[in-house]
Write a protein that holds these residues in place. Structure first.
Motif, short mmCIF file in Angstrom:
data_model
loop_
_atom_site.label_atom_id
_atom_site.label_comp_id
_atom_site.label_asym_id
_atom_site.label_seq_id
_atom_site.Cartn_x
_atom_site.Cartn_y
_atom_site.Cartn_z
N TRP A 13 0.83 -1.20 0.00
CA TRP A 13 0.00 0.00 0.00
C TRP A 13 0.87 1.26 0.00
CZ3 TRP A 13 -5.13 0.15 -0.80
CH2 TRP A 13 -5.84 -1.05 -0.67
N HIS A 17 -2.16 4.92 -2.95
CA HIS A 17 -3.20 3.90 -2.92
C HIS A 17 -4.16 4.14 -1.75
CE1 HIS A 17 -0.44 0.82 -5.13
NE2 HIS A 17 -1.25 1.42 -5.98
N THR A 18 -3.58 4.34 -0.57
CA THR A 18 -4.40 4.52 0.63
C THR A 18 -5.24 5.79 0.53
OG1 THR A 18 -2.74 3.37 1.96
CG2 THR A 18 -4.35 4.72 3.14
N ILE A 21 -8.36 5.24 -1.56
CA ILE A 21 -9.41 4.51 -0.85
C ILE A 21 -10.10 5.42 0.16
CG2 ILE A 21 -9.88 2.62 0.76
CD1 ILE A 21 -9.30 1.64 -2.05
N THR A 38 -13.52 0.48 -4.59
CA THR A 38 -12.77 -0.47 -5.40
C THR A 38 -11.33 -0.55 -4.88
OG1 THR A 38 -12.22 1.32 -6.95
CG2 THR A 38 -14.17 -0.03 -7.44
N SER A 39 -10.61 -1.55 -5.32
CA SER A 39 -9.24 -1.73 -4.85
C SER A 39 -8.26 -1.66 -6.02
CB SER A 39 -9.09 -3.10 -4.17
OG SER A 39 -7.72 -3.40 -3.94
N ASP A 50 -10.13 -6.65 -2.69
CA ASP A 50 -8.88 -6.88 -1.97
C ASP A 50 -8.39 -5.60 -1.28
OD1 ASP A 50 -6.46 -7.69 -1.01
OD2 ASP A 50 -5.63 -8.34 -2.94
N LEU A 51 -8.77 -5.47 -0.01
CA LEU A 51 -8.26 -4.37 0.82
C LEU A 51 -7.37 -4.92 1.95
CD1 LEU A 51 -11.43 -2.09 1.16
CD2 LEU A 51 -9.57 -1.92 -0.48
N ILE A 54 -4.46 -2.93 4.44
CA ILE A 54 -4.52 -1.47 4.39
C ILE A 54 -4.50 -0.88 5.79
CG2 ILE A 54 -7.05 -1.35 4.41
CD1 ILE A 54 -6.82 0.97 2.40
#
Length: 206
Positions: A13, A17-18, A21, A38-39, A50-51, A54
């Protein structure tokens, strides 16, 4: 290479990316009943979003999430699951110490989860807490239906105000300490309650 270890799951991550989200979580909180974000990593082999791994600092609020894998995730700095509905989600080994975990959870797995001091609320149906640590957790008027607590740590809990345990499994729990005052156990034998406040507790055959 598909990440397998907790460290690999967390190291993948990036801050970008984080942040993506968490922006989706903020927007979803303004639309009650919104689906999960979404991931960037797609779905797991089990077909769930798919998290895994995180680290969240933003709460999951007012969402209806189905089929999300949050295994090994960390909830920090005010993150929580609040006023949300989760169904068929995996939260194995998740770190949710001292946070809100409330509303409605159906067929979710919390195996090995760190839930010490968590504030539980609402309804848990068909959920698996095997090996989870729930010490010092607080629950008021919560309903647990067909939940499994096999091998869970249940020390110094404050599960009061008519918490209901309907056909739950407590195999391998050494003892339940703290308070279950006013609770109702239906169709199951609770673990050892020595040292636990049991005022007005009812046991029903179901």
């Amino acid at each position: 290479m598909t990440p397998q270890t907790k460290r690999q799951l967390r190291d993948r991550w990036t801050p970008e990316h984080t942040a993506s989200i968490e922006r989706e979580l903020v927007l979803a909180a303004r639309r009650p009943g919104a689906s999960a974000p979404t991931s960037p990593f797609g779905t797991t082999g089990g077909g769930r979003i798919d998290l895994r791994g995180i680290r969240l600092t933003t709460p999951i609020r007012w969402q209806h999430a189905i089929g999300v894998d949050l295994s090994d995730a960390v909830f920090a700095d005010g993150a929580s699951v609040n006023e949300s509905e989760l169904e068929d989600c995996v939260l194995d080994r998740i770190d949710m110490r001292g946070v809100f975990v409330r509303r409605r959870f159906v067929d979710c797995s919390f195996a090995g989860a760190k839930l010490s001091g968590a504030r539980l609320g609402g309804t848990f149906i068909g959920c698996d807490f095997s090996g989870a640590t729930l010490s010092r957790s607080v629950a008021s008027g919560v309903r647990f239906e067909r939940c499994t607590f096999t091998g869970a740590t249940l020390r110094a809990v404050q599960w009061t105000s008519r918490c209901v345990f309907d056909h739950c499994v407590f195999d391998g729990v050494a003892a339940l300490t703290g308070s279950v005052a006013g609770g109702v156990f239906i169709g199951a034998t609770p673990p050892e309650l020595d040292g636990c406040i049991v005022d007005h507790v009812r046991f029903e055959a179901g």
